[in-house]
Motif scaffolding. Sequence first.
Motif, short mmCIF file in Angstrom:
data_model
loop_
_atom_site.label_atom_id
_atom_site.label_comp_id
_atom_site.label_asym_id
_atom_site.label_seq_id
_atom_site.Cartn_x
_atom_site.Cartn_y
_atom_site.Cartn_z
N GLU A 113 0.83 -1.25 -0.05
CA GLU A 113 -0.02 -0.07 0.03
C GLU A 113 0.93 1.38 -0.08
OE1 GLU A 113 -3.11 0.57 -0.50
OE2 GLU A 113 -3.67 -1.64 -0.80
N GLU A 114 1.81 1.30 0.68
CA GLU A 114 2.80 2.46 0.65
C GLU A 114 3.41 2.55 -0.68
OE1 GLU A 114 5.52 2.41 4.31
OE2 GLU A 114 4.74 0.34 4.71
N ILE A 115 3.69 1.64 -1.31
CA ILE A 115 4.43 1.73 -2.57
C ILE A 115 3.62 2.05 -3.78
CG2 ILE A 115 5.65 0.45 -4.50
CD1 ILE A 115 6.71 -1.44 -2.14
N VAL A 116 1.99 1.58 -3.83
CA VAL A 116 1.59 1.96 -4.97
C VAL A 116 0.78 3.31 -4.51
CG1 VAL A 116 0.80 -0.24 -5.48
CG2 VAL A 116 -0.46 0.52 -3.80
N SER A 117 0.85 3.96 -3.32
CA SER A 117 0.60 5.09 -2.85
C SER A 117 1.35 6.30 -2.99
CB SER A 117 -0.52 5.15 -1.58
OG SER A 117 -1.48 4.20 -1.57
N SER A 118 2.53 5.83 -3.42
CA SER A 118 3.77 6.89 -3.08
C SER A 118 3.71 7.97 -4.47
CB SER A 118 4.95 5.91 -2.86
OG SER A 118 5.39 5.38 -4.40
N ALA A 119 3.07 7.92 -5.31
CA ALA A 119 3.21 8.65 -6.40
C ALA A 119 1.78 8.73 -7.07
CB ALA A 119 4.20 8.29 -7.49
N TYR A 120 1.67 9.76 -8.11
CA TYR A 120 0.41 9.80 -8.77
C TYR A 120 0.02 8.54 -9.51
CZ TYR A 120 -2.84 12.17 -11.86
OH TYR A 120 -4.09 12.80 -12.32
N SER A 121 0.87 7.54 -9.88
CA SER A 121 0.80 6.56 -10.45
C SER A 121 2.07 5.62 -10.51
CB SER A 121 0.50 6.63 -12.12
OG SER A 121 0.47 5.52 -12.73
N VAL A 122 1.75 4.22 -10.00
CA VAL A 122 2.94 3.35 -9.92
C VAL A 122 2.53 1.90 -10.46
CG1 VAL A 122 4.05 2.06 -8.30
CG2 VAL A 122 3.16 4.49 -7.47
N SER A 123 3.47 1.65 -11.23
CA SER A 123 3.44 0.34 -12.00
C SER A 123 4.45 -0.84 -11.40
CB SER A 123 3.38 0.48 -13.37
OG SER A 123 2.07 1.01 -14.02
N PHE A 124 4.21 -1.98 -11.35
CA PHE A 124 5.48 -2.90 -11.17
C PHE A 124 5.43 -3.74 -12.34
CE2 PHE A 124 3.46 -3.69 -6.64
CZ PHE A 124 4.37 -2.63 -6.18
N PHE A 125 6.73 -4.21 -13.06
CA PHE A 125 6.99 -4.91 -14.13
C PHE A 125 7.84 -5.90 -13.69
CE2 PHE A 125 5.88 -0.75 -16.31
CZ PHE A 125 5.23 -1.00 -17.20
N THR A 126 7.33 -7.30 -13.84
CA THR A 126 7.98 -8.44 -13.50
C THR A 126 7.74 -9.52 -14.60
OG1 THR A 126 8.08 -10.23 -11.77
CG2 THR A 126 5.82 -9.24 -12.13
N ASN A 127 8.82 -10.29 -14.38
CA ASN A 127 8.75 -11.54 -15.08
C ASN A 127 8.27 -12.76 -14.49
OD1 ASN A 127 10.92 -12.22 -14.08
ND2 ASN A 127 12.29 -12.37 -15.86
N TRP A 128 8.12 -12.64 -13.15
CA TRP A 128 7.70 -13.62 -12.19
C TRP A 128 9.00 -14.55 -11.52
CZ3 TRP A 128 3.32 -12.49 -10.36
CH2 TRP A 128 2.31 -11.68 -11.21
N GLN A 129 10.16 -14.14 -11.97
CA GLN A 129 11.38 -15.03 -11.53
C GLN A 129 12.09 -14.31 -10.34
OE1 GLN A 129 12.42 -18.01 -12.87
NE2 GLN A 129 10.40 -18.27 -13.88
N GLY A 130 12.79 -15.19 -9.76
CA GLY A 130 13.69 -14.79 -8.68
C GLY A 130 12.68 -14.13 -7.40
N SER A 131 13.48 -13.43 -6.70
CA SER A 131 13.00 -12.74 -5.35
C SER A 131 12.63 -11.51 -5.45
CB SER A 131 13.84 -13.26 -4.16
OG SER A 131 15.18 -12.73 -4.39
N ILE A 173 1.63 -4.58 -12.94
CA ILE A 173 0.57 -4.69 -11.87
C ILE A 173 0.56 -3.38 -11.60
CG2 ILE A 173 0.26 -5.54 -9.74
CD1 ILE A 173 2.23 -7.68 -10.25
N ARG A 174 -0.85 -2.87 -11.64
CA ARG A 174 -1.09 -1.57 -11.08
C ARG A 174 -2.67 -1.57 -10.52
NH1 ARG A 174 -1.34 0.85 -17.46
NH2 ARG A 174 -2.76 -0.80 -18.47
N THR A 175 -2.73 -0.20 -9.83
CA THR A 175 -4.10 0.02 -9.18
C THR A 175 -5.13 0.70 -9.98
OG1 THR A 175 -3.14 1.88 -8.25
CG2 THR A 175 -2.97 -0.18 -7.07
N ILE A 176 -6.40 0.43 -9.81
CA ILE A 176 -7.51 1.09 -10.34
C ILE A 176 -8.51 1.37 -9.27
CG2 ILE A 176 -8.75 1.25 -12.43
CD1 ILE A 176 -6.73 -1.76 -12.09
N ALA A 177 -8.98 2.53 -9.14
CA ALA A 177 -10.02 2.85 -8.25
C ALA A 177 -11.38 2.34 -8.38
CB ALA A 177 -10.25 4.36 -8.04
N ALA A 178 -12.16 2.27 -7.41
CA ALA A 178 -13.45 1.78 -7.54
C ALA A 178 -14.52 2.65 -8.48
CB ALA A 178 -14.14 1.60 -6.35
#
Length: 421
Positions: free
Chosen positions: A199-217, A324-329
């Motif tokens: 929650e802290e990360i995705v709320s830290s800016a106007y817009s936040v996106s994670f990009f991942t290939n699902w590998q590793g830690s 991965i990114r957030t969208i409001a209700a």
Amino acid sequence: MAEARRNWAGNYSYQAPVVRYPENIEELSQMVARAPHVRALGTRHAFNSMADTSGEQISLTKFDRISGIDCERMTVTAQAGVRYGHLGKYLHERGYAFENLASLPHISIAGACATATHGSGDKHGNLATSVVAMEMVKADGQVVELSRESHGEVFDGMVVHLGALGIVTAVTLKIEPTFHVQQFVYENLPISSMENHFEEIVSSAYSVSFFTNWQGSKIAQVWRKCLQEKAATAAMLRTFFGATLSAVDLHPTGSQSAENCAPQCGVAGPWFERLPHFKMEFTPSSGEELQSEYFVPRRHAVDAILAVTELRNQITPHLFVSEIRTIAADNLWMSPCYQEACVGIHFTWKPHWPTVRKLLPAIEEKLAPFKARPHWAKLFAMNHEQISPSYPRLNDFKKLATEFDPHGKFRNDFLKRYVFG
């Protein structure tokens, strides 16, 4: 007969025997009135059969005019075929903006809103949430004006219409004063940071996106889009929850050139050039990718992400990248975020359809405990029985569609299979 036609990604060939290109609403109205079955064709960004039909497709390519801005109401009206990148530039030059944009600026406003396509942001809904009015051609060729002001709560059932009500010819959207954005990209966010500080990360800016290939830690990249007046603090953060600030522009995949990506490294720019991930002047890839996307309630975000991670060995060989990114209700009846803040888990696949088709049910099984909903215009394996419980206003929408189109002129195989059952 129509020429052989495919969607922009090249993974779907339209079966419609005829495509027409009206130049004005009078022509369009006549075409719709006489056609037994018809569907609108926008910028062809759907990855499935949503825009197809056994009858006629009507392209809105020539519906590309911007009607103008209403400064008092703070709205802009544009024809259905106008693309967000062009409309964004028009607005910014006049001192205005949208609060949100999708990853690609190349998509048309009508198609994006009809399918609840989204950008991202802690407090921002999908693109359809900015719609306040629409002009639509109904099955009998009648041109009608639909608006929140005139139709009240029922308008929430009209906005994300999936093409089932008619053909939208113009859209009126909310606007706000223009603003500037600076973008910062961080690499190698520990999964533990995502788990403990989501929650802290995705709320830290106007817009936040994670990009991942699902590998590793680690999550490969975190893209933070900050309002310019708030970016000074972000610029000082060389590390961010264990991730490291990149000194160069990056492509989401990490391996491709960032030439076609929105500028990063804190270089300020107008909203319409920073909120999308990619530049308008570059044509998006056309034939080398597939896309899927699932929306899960934000309260389940971490558990859902970790559940997908269990399939990493099956997913990664066939994946370019996941976002991965957030969208409001919102309150739009057929929106995946209806009355529920969500997280979108997006997959950009390599063109390995036989394998991806087998992978989708496994991903959906992992996400089933979290009541995942698929993006209407992308690839999924879920059926009507699995999708329909997630839409409490579905029966109201079907009733509305029958009122607008009693003989099913706009109803294609896609709608029959996934919406009408």
